[in-house]
Motif scaffolding. Structure first.
Motif, short mmCIF file in Angstrom:
data_model
loop_
_atom_site.label_atom_id
_atom_site.label_comp_id
_atom_site.label_asym_id
_atom_site.label_seq_id
_atom_site.Cartn_x
_atom_site.Cartn_y
_atom_site.Cartn_z
N ARG A 1 36.94 39.73 -18.13
CA ARG A 1 36.14 39.44 -16.94
C ARG A 1 36.60 38.10 -16.37
O ARG A 1 36.91 37.18 -17.11
N PRO A 2 36.57 37.97 -15.05
CA PRO A 2 36.92 36.66 -14.47
C PRO A 2 35.83 35.63 -14.82
O PRO A 2 34.65 35.94 -14.85
N VAL A 3 36.27 34.45 -15.13
CA VAL A 3 35.35 33.39 -15.50
C VAL A 3 34.88 32.71 -14.21
O VAL A 3 35.68 32.27 -13.40
N ALA A 4 33.59 32.62 -14.05
CA ALA A 4 33.02 32.04 -12.84
C ALA A 4 32.48 30.64 -13.12
O ALA A 4 31.44 30.26 -12.62
N GLU A 5 33.17 29.86 -13.90
CA GLU A 5 32.74 28.51 -14.22
C GLU A 5 33.71 27.53 -13.59
O GLU A 5 34.89 27.80 -13.46
N ILE A 6 33.19 26.37 -13.24
CA ILE A 6 34.03 25.33 -12.66
C ILE A 6 34.28 24.30 -13.75
O ILE A 6 33.36 23.84 -14.42
#
Length: 145
Positions: free
Chosen positions: A10-15
């Motif tokens: 899954r794409p990581v949606a964290e900065i």
């Protein structure tokens, strides 16, 4: 031969904030080092006396400083202090500022070692230039323990 089912990532949606923290720490250090260098004003040893401060809602004051050697400095608000050798030239600048903003208070920061005659001459010249109310700046006395 069945291939093992591949797991989809899954794409990581964290900065990633670590670079931002590094930049902020560098900026903090720069500001901490440069802030003492930016302080403005003239070094004057004020006499010690208990006095009432200017009200916090008053206009920024025009501060006229007189050093030990008799040199005059004028600081308007947060501007840099300008040096004047002639009292009449300084009074003309203060009078011009008071024409622009008549509510500008004028305060004298006289060094404790300055002869009284110098301060009185400055006050008289300022009053002659249209400044009807001149304040004197002091330091609070040191408290005894």
């Amino acid at each position: 031969m069945n291939a093992a089912p591949r797991k989809r990532r899954r794409p990581v949606a964290e900065i990633n904030v670590v670079p931002y923290i590094d930049v902020m720490l560098v900026l903090l250090i720069i500001f901490m080092v440069t802030a003492p260098l930016i302080t403005q004003g003239v070094k004057v040893d004020l006499p010690k006396q208990t006095s009432k401060p200017l009200p916090p809602d008053s206009h920024p004051a025009a501060v006229v400083s007189v050093t030990k050697d008799g040199t005059y400095y004028l600081q308007m608000g947060s501007n840099r202090a300008e040096q004047y050798k002639d009292v009449s030239e300084l009074a003309a600048v203060v009078a011009a500022q008071r024409k622009i903003d008549p509510k500008t208070p004028v305060v004298i920061r006289g060094d404790g070692a300055v002869p009284y005659a110098k301060v009185v001459q400055l006050m008289g010249t300022l009053q002659g230039a249209g400044v009807d109310n001149v304040g004197l700046m002091t330091d609070p006395p040191e408290e005894k323990k």
